[in-house]
Design an enzyme around this catalytic site. Sequence first.
Site, short mmCIF file in Angstrom:
data_model
loop_
_atom_site.label_atom_id
_atom_site.label_comp_id
_atom_site.label_asym_id
_atom_site.label_seq_id
_atom_site.Cartn_x
_atom_site.Cartn_y
_atom_site.Cartn_z
N ASN A 88 85.38 32.56 28.14
CA ASN A 88 84.41 33.65 28.09
C ASN A 88 83.44 33.45 26.93
O ASN A 88 83.53 32.48 26.19
CB ASN A 88 85.14 34.99 28.00
CG ASN A 88 84.39 36.10 28.72
OD1 ASN A 88 83.18 36.17 28.67
ND2 ASN A 88 85.14 36.96 29.39
N HIS A 118 91.79 25.17 4.43
CA HIS A 118 91.49 24.63 3.10
C HIS A 118 92.78 24.48 2.31
O HIS A 118 93.78 25.13 2.59
CB HIS A 118 90.49 25.54 2.36
CG HIS A 118 89.12 25.43 2.92
ND1 HIS A 118 88.25 24.42 2.58
CD2 HIS A 118 88.47 26.19 3.82
CE1 HIS A 118 87.13 24.56 3.25
NE2 HIS A 118 87.24 25.63 4.01
N ALA A 161 94.87 41.10 23.13
CA ALA A 161 93.59 41.21 22.43
C ALA A 161 93.81 41.58 20.96
O ALA A 161 94.74 42.31 20.62
CB ALA A 161 92.73 42.27 23.10
#
Length: 189
Positions: A88, A118, A161
Site C-alpha cells: 500500500n 546506529h 496496525a
Amino acid sequence: MFSMSLAERLQGKEILPGSELYDEIHVNKADNERLVLELNQGYHAPDEVRRRVSEITNSKIDASVVISLPFYTDYGKHIKMGKDVFINQNVMFVDLGGIVIEDNVLIGPFVRLITVNHIVDPAKRRGLNVAAVTVKKNAWLGANVTVLPGVKIGENSIVAADSTVTKDVPANTIVAGTPARIIKEIKEE
C-alpha cells in the site's frame, strides 16, 4: 532467493564513517534517491511502477505484484519480492541489511521495514549495524507497522496496525502493540 554480496558483507559488522564500505553504501544510496524520486512523481500505470521498482531493486518484480505509490526505499538494491504481493501507499523500506518479502504478503499503508541501526557506543554513533528482515508467505502487516532489524515475520501471521515488531513473530499468530506481543493464534476453520 537473491545475491546479497554487499548485504552479506555488512552483516554483523560495524560500518563506520570514512570506511571504504561506508563510502560505497552512500554512493549507491545517492543513485537510488534519483530513481525513487522519479518513481514517485506523477501517475504511473501498474506495469510502469513494476518496471521502475525492478530498476530500483535490480530484480524482476512479478506481474502479480501491486505497489501503490508513493513507495520509498533508502538503498533499494537489497529488496526481493515474491508473487502476489500487495504494498500500500507510503511504505518505507530501509533495506541495506536485506528485505525479503515472500509470496502473498499484504503490506498496509505507512509500514516501515527497517534493517539498519546506529551503533550504541556514543563515539561510534554515526556508524551502522544491519540485520535482514524477512516477511514469510501470506503474512499481513497492518497500517503503520514498524518492523525492526533482524526480525522474521512468520508465515500466515498478522501484525496489527500501529505495532512495533522487535522480535520474531511465530507462524500463524496475531501480534499487536509496542513492542508487539502475541494476542492470538490463527487456526484454520
